[in-house]
Design a protein around this motif. Structure first.
Motif, mmCIF file in Angstrom:
data_model
loop_
_atom_site.group_PDB
_atom_site.id
_atom_site.type_symbol
_atom_site.label_atom_id
_atom_site.label_comp_id
_atom_site.label_asym_id
_atom_site.label_seq_id
_atom_site.Cartn_x
_atom_site.Cartn_y
_atom_site.Cartn_z
ATOM 1 N N ASP A 73 -10.057 26.123 -10.745
ATOM 2 C CA ASP A 73 -11.379 26.701 -10.498
ATOM 3 C C ASP A 73 -11.252 28.213 -10.557
ATOM 4 O OD1 ASP A 73 -10.321 27.561 -8.031
ATOM 5 O OD2 ASP A 73 -10.980 25.728 -7.042
ATOM 6 N N GLU A 74 -12.392 28.897 -10.366
ATOM 7 C CA GLU A 74 -12.394 30.355 -10.479
ATOM 8 C C GLU A 74 -11.561 31.006 -9.380
ATOM 9 O OE1 GLU A 74 -16.350 31.787 -10.604
ATOM 10 O OE2 GLU A 74 -16.807 30.899 -12.556
ATOM 11 N N GLN A 75 -11.498 30.381 -8.210
ATOM 12 C CA GLN A 75 -10.760 30.979 -7.101
ATOM 13 C C GLN A 75 -9.258 30.902 -7.323
ATOM 14 O OE1 GLN A 75 -11.742 29.357 -3.277
ATOM 15 N NE2 GLN A 75 -10.355 30.731 -2.164
ATOM 16 N N LEU A 76 -8.761 29.738 -7.731
ATOM 17 C CA LEU A 76 -7.327 29.575 -7.954
ATOM 18 C C LEU A 76 -6.887 30.140 -9.291
ATOM 19 C CD1 LEU A 76 -6.653 25.969 -6.596
ATOM 20 C CD2 LEU A 76 -6.027 28.142 -5.538
ATOM 21 N N GLY A 77 -7.779 30.115 -10.271
ATOM 22 C CA GLY A 77 -7.397 30.562 -11.600
ATOM 23 C C GLY A 77 -6.547 29.517 -12.303
ATOM 24 N N SER A 78 -5.800 29.946 -13.293
ATOM 25 C CA SER A 78 -4.966 29.025 -14.063
ATOM 26 C C SER A 78 -3.530 29.051 -13.559
ATOM 27 C CB SER A 78 -5.002 29.395 -15.551
ATOM 28 O OG SER A 78 -4.512 30.704 -15.751
ATOM 29 N N PHE A 79 -2.856 27.914 -13.704
ATOM 30 C CA PHE A 79 -1.454 27.823 -13.327
ATOM 31 C C PHE A 79 -0.825 26.695 -14.127
ATOM 32 C CE2 PHE A 79 -4.023 25.312 -10.456
ATOM 33 C CZ PHE A 79 -3.343 24.106 -10.356
ATOM 34 N N VAL A 80 0.489 26.624 -14.097
ATOM 35 C CA VAL A 80 1.203 25.593 -14.834
ATOM 36 C C VAL A 80 1.800 24.596 -13.851
ATOM 37 C CG1 VAL A 80 1.718 27.070 -16.811
ATOM 38 C CG2 VAL A 80 3.315 26.966 -14.894
ATOM 39 N N LEU A 81 1.987 23.364 -14.334
ATOM 40 C CA LEU A 81 2.555 22.311 -13.511
ATOM 41 C C LEU A 81 3.941 21.934 -14.028
ATOM 42 C CD1 LEU A 81 -0.560 19.987 -13.115
ATOM 43 C CD2 LEU A 81 0.458 21.457 -11.366
ATOM 44 N N PRO A 82 4.861 21.594 -13.132
ATOM 45 C CA PRO A 82 6.198 21.173 -13.560
ATOM 46 C C PRO A 82 6.155 19.754 -14.131
ATOM 47 C CG PRO A 82 5.994 20.958 -11.192
ATOM 48 C CD PRO A 82 4.725 21.581 -11.662
ATOM 49 N N THR A 83 7.182 19.400 -14.858
ATOM 50 C CA THR A 83 7.305 18.062 -15.431
ATOM 51 C C THR A 83 8.683 17.498 -15.112
ATOM 52 O OG1 THR A 83 8.179 18.892 -17.530
ATOM 53 C CG2 THR A 83 5.775 18.704 -17.340
ATOM 54 N N SER A 84 8.819 16.198 -15.319
ATOM 55 C CA SER A 84 10.120 15.560 -15.112
ATOM 56 C C SER A 84 11.158 16.126 -16.072
ATOM 57 C CB SER A 84 9.994 14.045 -15.308
ATOM 58 O OG SER A 84 9.129 13.481 -14.333
ATOM 59 N N GLU A 85 10.725 16.495 -17.271
ATOM 60 C CA GLU A 85 11.659 17.067 -18.247
ATOM 61 C C GLU A 85 12.250 18.374 -17.742
ATOM 62 O OE1 GLU A 85 11.787 18.324 -23.003
ATOM 63 O OE2 GLU A 85 9.873 17.958 -21.990
ATOM 64 N N VAL A 86 11.426 19.207 -17.137
ATOM 65 C CA VAL A 86 11.919 20.466 -16.584
ATOM 66 C C VAL A 86 12.914 20.199 -15.461
ATOM 67 C CG1 VAL A 86 11.259 22.515 -15.280
ATOM 68 C CG2 VAL A 86 9.902 21.819 -17.229
ATOM 69 N N ALA A 87 12.585 19.253 -14.578
ATOM 70 C CA ALA A 87 13.489 18.922 -13.471
ATOM 71 C C ALA A 87 14.822 18.392 -13.983
ATOM 72 C CB ALA A 87 12.821 17.895 -12.553
ATOM 73 N N GLU A 88 14.782 17.567 -15.012
ATOM 74 C CA GLU A 88 16.021 17.019 -15.584
ATOM 75 C C GLU A 88 16.861 18.111 -16.231
ATOM 76 O OE1 GLU A 88 14.698 14.029 -18.241
ATOM 77 O OE2 GLU A 88 14.033 12.643 -16.663
ATOM 78 N N GLN A 89 16.214 19.010 -16.950
ATOM 79 C CA GLN A 89 16.959 20.085 -17.608
ATOM 80 C C GLN A 89 17.536 21.055 -16.588
ATOM 81 O OE1 GLN A 89 14.778 22.003 -20.759
ATOM 82 N NE2 GLN A 89 14.319 20.080 -21.803
ATOM 83 N N LEU A 90 16.812 21.282 -15.490
ATOM 84 C CA LEU A 90 17.382 22.130 -14.424
ATOM 85 C C LEU A 90 18.596 21.457 -13.823
ATOM 86 C CD1 LEU A 90 17.284 24.603 -12.580
ATOM 87 C CD2 LEU A 90 15.739 23.329 -11.068
ATOM 88 N N HIS A 91 18.531 20.149 -13.623
ATOM 89 C CA HIS A 91 19.693 19.420 -13.083
ATOM 90 C C HIS A 91 20.882 19.556 -14.016
ATOM 91 C CE1 HIS A 91 22.307 15.886 -12.514
ATOM 92 N NE2 HIS A 91 21.970 15.999 -11.229
ATOM 93 N N ASP A 92 20.657 19.393 -15.318
ATOM 94 C CA ASP A 92 21.754 19.502 -16.289
ATOM 95 C C ASP A 92 22.337 20.917 -16.315
ATOM 96 O OD1 ASP A 92 21.310 16.872 -16.940
ATOM 97 O OD2 ASP A 92 20.108 17.320 -18.723
ATOM 98 N N LEU A 93 21.496 21.901 -16.028
ATOM 99 C CA LEU A 93 21.942 23.290 -16.069
ATOM 100 C C LEU A 93 22.825 23.632 -14.879
ATOM 101 C CD1 LEU A 93 21.638 26.158 -17.448
ATOM 102 C CD2 LEU A 93 19.784 26.548 -15.796
ATOM 103 N N VAL A 94 22.395 23.258 -13.679
ATOM 104 C CA VAL A 94 23.078 23.704 -12.470
ATOM 105 C C VAL A 94 23.999 22.658 -11.876
ATOM 106 C CG1 VAL A 94 21.175 25.284 -11.954
ATOM 107 C CG2 VAL A 94 21.211 23.007 -10.911
ATOM 108 N N CYS A 95 23.909 21.425 -12.349
ATOM 109 C CA CYS A 95 24.773 20.364 -11.845
ATOM 110 C C CYS A 95 25.490 19.683 -13.009
ATOM 111 C CB CYS A 95 23.982 19.320 -11.058
ATOM 112 S SG CYS A 95 23.061 19.995 -9.668
ATOM 113 N N PRO A 96 26.335 20.410 -13.748
ATOM 114 C CA PRO A 96 26.978 19.831 -14.929
ATOM 115 C C PRO A 96 27.991 18.745 -14.545
ATOM 116 C CG PRO A 96 27.869 22.005 -14.443
ATOM 117 C CD PRO A 96 26.728 21.802 -13.496
#
Length: 230
Positions: free
Chosen positions: A207-230
């Motif tokens: 809405d106008e008060q919150l504006g625009s934002f992005v949402l995380p996905t399972s793909e992002v969470a998986e890639q973060l896991h692969d990055l920091v937990c090899p």
């Protein structure tokens, strides 16, 4: 300032014919001196301001790096994606990832989300973020919020756990606040693949008060896991 000089010049005008003083020329000289002093002051303060902004940016990058490398960070981010009960620390992890991936505006939204839920690391991150772009009034506000969260009494609602804990930061009188001294150069930061995934996240316009934002996905969470937990 110009109206004050005009007033002084007008007041001096009746005496000009006795003293040979030219009010218009005198006004010009005074204005030139004021401008020269302003320019000198600006030259003296600008490097210091840039140094503070640069220091804040470096410290926020270090803090964000430590946040995404925390052992629980991938699980916290996954919880933000897949859990009905949204965890504010998951918002902190996502904000740190967005910041390190080159999306500071989107990161600010999620830092504010986590800070609003009582996370002191998110609040401190907002302090650094605003300081890094020269928004000192906003930075002061978030530093005060950080102090309140860190010093809450046992009788109140305790702040949510922070990663890393705020009390681990070192006090720096130049900042009138806290900074991060640990070297994070040996810790992984978002690689090209993860940054590309973040770049293509879906933008939500709530809405106008919150504006625009992005949402995380399972793909992002998986890639973060692969990055920091090899």
């Amino acid at each position: 300032m110009n109206s004050e000089l005009d007033h002084l010049a007008a007041a001096a005008a009746p005496f000009a014919r006795f003293t040979g003083y030219d009010p218009v020329e005198g006004r010009r000289r005074i204005a030139a001196r004021i401008e020269a002093r302003r320019a000198a002051a600006s030259r003296q303060t600008a490097p210091a301001c840039r140094q503070i902004q640069h220091q804040a940016e470096c410290e926020l990058r270090n803090l964000a790096t430590r946040v995404i490398n925390h052992i629980a960070a991938p699980a916290q981010l996954d919880g933000l994606v897949n859990s009905r009960d949204v965890d504010p620390i998951g918002g902190l992890v996502f904000a740190a990832l967005l910041y390190l991936s080159g999306h500071p505006r989107n990161a600010q939204f999620w830092f504010e989300f986590a800070a609003g839920s009582g996370d002191s690391t998110a609040s401190f991150s907002l302090y650094l973020h605003h300081a890094s772009v020269g928004e000192l009034r906003e930075a002061e506000h978030w530093l005060e919020q950080t102090t309140q969260l860190a010093n809450q009494s046992d009788g109140g609602v305790p702040p949510r756990p922070s990663i890393p804990p705020v009390h681990a930061y070192m006090f720096d009188t130049q900042w009138h606040g806290q900074n991060i001294a640990d070297d994070t150069s040996d810790l992984p930061r978002p690689d090209l693949q993860l940054r590309k995934t973040v770049d293509h996240l879906r933008i939500v316009l709530e809405d106008e008060q919150l504006g625009s934002f992005v949402l995380p996905t399972s793909e992002v969470a998986e890639q973060l896991h692969d990055l920091v937990c090899p």
